[in-house]
Design a protein around this motif. Structure first.
Motif, short mmCIF file in Angstrom:
data_model
loop_
_atom_site.label_atom_id
_atom_site.label_comp_id
_atom_site.label_asym_id
_atom_site.label_seq_id
_atom_site.Cartn_x
_atom_site.Cartn_y
_atom_site.Cartn_z
N VAL A 199 22.77 8.23 -6.64
CA VAL A 199 21.76 9.12 -7.17
C VAL A 199 21.83 10.34 -6.26
CG1 VAL A 199 19.21 9.59 -7.69
CG2 VAL A 199 20.36 7.32 -8.10
N LEU A 200 21.98 11.65 -6.79
CA LEU A 200 21.94 12.78 -5.88
C LEU A 200 20.73 13.68 -6.40
CD1 LEU A 200 24.90 11.94 -5.81
CD2 LEU A 200 25.59 14.11 -5.97
N VAL A 201 19.82 13.98 -5.30
CA VAL A 201 18.70 14.88 -5.71
C VAL A 201 18.81 15.97 -4.96
CG1 VAL A 201 17.39 12.90 -6.89
CG2 VAL A 201 16.99 14.01 -4.46
N HIS A 202 18.07 17.04 -5.47
CA HIS A 202 17.84 18.50 -4.71
C HIS A 202 16.67 18.38 -3.80
CE1 HIS A 202 17.35 22.77 -4.03
NE2 HIS A 202 18.83 22.70 -4.57
N PRO A 203 17.04 19.01 -2.69
CA PRO A 203 15.57 18.87 -1.70
C PRO A 203 14.53 19.56 -2.19
CG PRO A 203 17.42 20.24 -0.88
CD PRO A 203 18.02 19.60 -2.13
N GLU A 204 14.33 20.09 -3.41
CA GLU A 204 13.34 20.69 -4.18
C GLU A 204 12.44 19.66 -4.66
OE1 GLU A 204 14.13 24.09 -6.35
OE2 GLU A 204 15.22 25.22 -4.81
N CYS A 205 12.86 18.29 -4.99
CA CYS A 205 12.17 17.40 -5.13
C CYS A 205 11.31 16.67 -4.51
CB CYS A 205 12.99 16.31 -5.70
SG CYS A 205 14.20 16.85 -6.93
N ALA A 206 10.01 16.31 -4.94
CA ALA A 206 8.94 15.85 -4.11
C ALA A 206 9.66 14.44 -3.29
CB ALA A 206 7.86 15.59 -4.88
N ARG A 207 8.82 14.15 -2.33
CA ARG A 207 9.22 13.09 -1.35
C ARG A 207 9.70 11.80 -2.08
NH1 ARG A 207 5.80 11.47 3.89
NH2 ARG A 207 6.12 13.55 4.36
N PRO A 208 8.78 11.33 -3.11
CA PRO A 208 9.31 9.91 -3.81
C PRO A 208 10.63 10.11 -4.33
CG PRO A 208 6.90 10.43 -4.21
CD PRO A 208 7.40 11.76 -3.76
N MET A 209 10.79 11.09 -5.12
CA MET A 209 12.01 11.20 -5.64
C MET A 209 13.30 11.41 -4.44
SD MET A 209 10.09 11.54 -8.17
CE MET A 209 9.24 13.10 -7.77
N ARG A 210 13.03 11.88 -3.27
CA ARG A 210 14.11 12.05 -2.39
C ARG A 210 14.08 10.65 -1.72
NH1 ARG A 210 11.46 15.10 1.31
NH2 ARG A 210 10.00 16.03 0.16
N GLN A 211 13.06 9.97 -1.70
CA GLN A 211 13.30 8.66 -1.04
C GLN A 211 13.85 7.82 -2.01
OE1 GLN A 211 9.18 7.97 0.38
NE2 GLN A 211 9.78 8.75 2.46
N ALA A 212 13.98 7.75 -3.03
CA ALA A 212 14.29 6.91 -4.10
C ALA A 212 15.88 7.35 -4.24
CB ALA A 212 13.72 7.01 -5.41
N ALA A 213 16.53 8.52 -3.76
CA ALA A 213 17.89 8.67 -3.91
C ALA A 213 18.67 8.32 -3.03
CB ALA A 213 17.80 10.37 -4.11
N ASP A 214 19.98 8.36 -3.24
CA ASP A 214 20.94 7.98 -2.21
C ASP A 214 21.28 9.31 -1.49
OD1 ASP A 214 21.52 5.24 -3.13
OD2 ASP A 214 22.42 6.24 -4.85
N PHE A 215 21.50 10.25 -1.94
CA PHE A 215 21.57 11.65 -1.20
C PHE A 215 21.01 12.67 -1.60
CE2 PHE A 215 25.65 9.14 -1.83
CZ PHE A 215 26.14 9.26 -0.59
N VAL A 216 20.38 13.66 -0.62
CA VAL A 216 19.49 14.75 -0.98
C VAL A 216 20.42 16.15 -0.51
CG1 VAL A 216 17.58 16.08 -0.54
CG2 VAL A 216 17.72 13.51 -0.53
N LEU A 217 20.82 16.78 -1.61
CA LEU A 217 21.79 17.97 -1.38
C LEU A 217 21.62 19.03 -2.32
CD1 LEU A 217 25.09 15.50 -1.96
CD2 LEU A 217 24.03 16.21 0.17
N SER A 218 22.24 20.24 -1.63
CA SER A 218 22.29 21.58 -2.32
C SER A 218 23.03 21.20 -3.32
CB SER A 218 22.44 22.67 -1.57
OG SER A 218 24.07 22.58 -1.25
N THR A 219 23.01 22.34 -4.53
CA THR A 219 23.97 22.36 -5.87
C THR A 219 25.26 22.22 -5.27
OG1 THR A 219 23.73 24.49 -6.15
CG2 THR A 219 22.18 23.15 -7.12
N GLY A 220 25.56 23.08 -4.39
CA GLY A 220 27.07 23.25 -4.04
C GLY A 220 27.34 22.04 -3.23
N GLN A 221 26.56 21.31 -2.46
CA GLN A 221 27.08 20.26 -1.70
C GLN A 221 27.04 19.11 -2.65
OE1 GLN A 221 23.84 20.08 0.91
NE2 GLN A 221 24.64 21.10 2.71
N MET A 222 26.27 18.88 -3.72
CA MET A 222 26.33 18.02 -4.80
C MET A 222 27.90 17.96 -5.45
SD MET A 222 22.95 17.94 -7.04
CE MET A 222 21.43 17.57 -6.27
N CYS A 223 28.27 19.35 -5.69
CA CYS A 223 29.65 19.76 -6.46
C CYS A 223 30.69 18.88 -5.57
CB CYS A 223 29.70 20.96 -6.85
SG CYS A 223 28.69 21.43 -8.20
N ARG A 224 30.73 19.30 -4.47
CA ARG A 224 31.65 18.89 -3.38
C ARG A 224 31.58 17.35 -3.47
NH1 ARG A 224 30.28 23.85 -1.16
NH2 ARG A 224 28.94 22.87 0.29
#
Ligand code: 13P
Ligand code: SF4
Length: 308
Positions: A199-224
């Motif tokens: 699960v990849l989420v953007h850092p603009e998401c609230a903390r519960p979503m960030r904590q539930a994710a595997d990676f917190v990345l910018s859109t460019g970092q997600m693409c790479r």
């Protein structure tokens, strides 16, 4: 990503002809509609677009993104014409703090350094010490030593950086409405359907979503990340425009958006027709007051220096 669309629909042909006649470059953010991404000379995240626009060799930049992005291109290119295809494509988060509010905030925290997310107005950038994007925020804050940090306007990106660096920061309470449009229950449900999919989420998401994710990345970092990761399936928690780019660049891999509500209405205002009208009518020219631009350029260039 550079991908000049060679397809021959009449509208794309007219865009390609005008792009040549005007000596224009089309830059697009990862969130704009897929057919607009396909016609762009360059598609990227906010940092990549700012870096690209600082080195552009053209007379005209058609900026397919939201207002603050076009404004950043104007600040970095005072001698070029920067066009935004829809003047109403704003970013609500960028309007959550004004220059006057920031001056007030600073007055209450004498000696503090101000880090401002690029999703902000030119006036707010002008009042800040340094800008950041979601791709370099931790590096930017880390470059500032031990000073007190005021972080504006995104409280979620600020909270993410504070926990990454394990240092307190004083956060302005702004946020992105689009990235609040999903829940951890939706992440859990997709994980159950696609076991093993990161699960990849953007850092603009609230903390519960960030904590539930595997990676917190910018859109460019997600693409790479998705291009090089061994997994074949990914669960994506950011604006849906990015799915077009991910599928195009990774045929065979599967991408699942956490929620169909993850659509930024402002990014979706940038349609292919409006890109054509923009080149035809040279509209809408974005300008920034020269004094504000000069001060804002200092904050943006400070960020670009840290990001080299
Ligand atoms: P990126 O810099 O990660 O592309 O994000 C920009 C943005 O507006 C996210 O909502
Ligand atoms: Fe602004 Fe959010 Fe849209 Fe990004 S996704 S442009 S932060 S409203």
């Amino acid at each position: 990503m550079t991908d000049l669309n060679k397809s021959t629909t009449p509208m794309v042909e007219r865009i390609n002809r005008l792009r040549q006649e005007r000596n224009a470059v089309i830059l697009a953010h990862n969130y704009v509609p897929g057919d607009v991404q396909d016609v762009a000379d360059f598609v990227g995240d906010s940092l990549e677009l700012a870096q690209k626009s600082a080195r552009i060799n053209a007379d005209v930049i058609v900026f397919c993104g939201v207002y603050f992005m076009a404004e950043t291109a104007v600040i970095l290119n005072p001698d070029k014409t920067v066009l935004l295809p829809d003047l109403n494509a704003g970013c609500p988060m960028a309007n959550m703090i004004t220059g006057a509010e920031l001056r007030d905030f600073k007055a209450k925290h004498p000696g503090a350094k101000v880090v401002c997310y690029v999703n902000s107005t030119a006036e707010v950038k002008a009042e800040s010490d340094i800008c950041c994007t979601s791709a370099n925020a931790a590096k930017v804050v880390g470059s500032l030593g031990d000073s007190e940090i005021l972080f504006v306007p995104d409280r979620h990106l600020g909270d993410h950086v504070a926990s990454q660096l394990n240092r307190p920061m004083t956060l302005w309470p702004g946020f992105c409405p689009t990235h609040q449009h999903f829940s951890t229950a939706e992440i859990d449900s997709l994980r159950a359907t696609h076991p093993g999919a990161p699960v990849l989420v953007h850092p603009e998401c609230a903390r519960p979503m960030r904590q539930a994710a595997d990676f917190v990345l910018s859109t460019g970092q997600m693409c790479r990340h998705v291009a090089t990761a061994p997994e074949q399936k990914f669960i994506i928690g950011t604006e849906d425009g990015i799915i077009h780019r991910m599928r195009k660049e990774n045929p065979g891999k599967e991408f699942y958006l956490v929620s169909q509500r993850l659509r930024c209405p402002n990014m979706k205002k940038i349609t292919l027709e409006k890109v054509l009208w923009s080149l035809e009518g040279m509209q809408f020219k974005i300008t920034v007051d020269p004094e504000i631009a000069k001060a804002a350029r200092r904050s943006i260039e400070a960020m670009l220096d840290v990001s080299k």
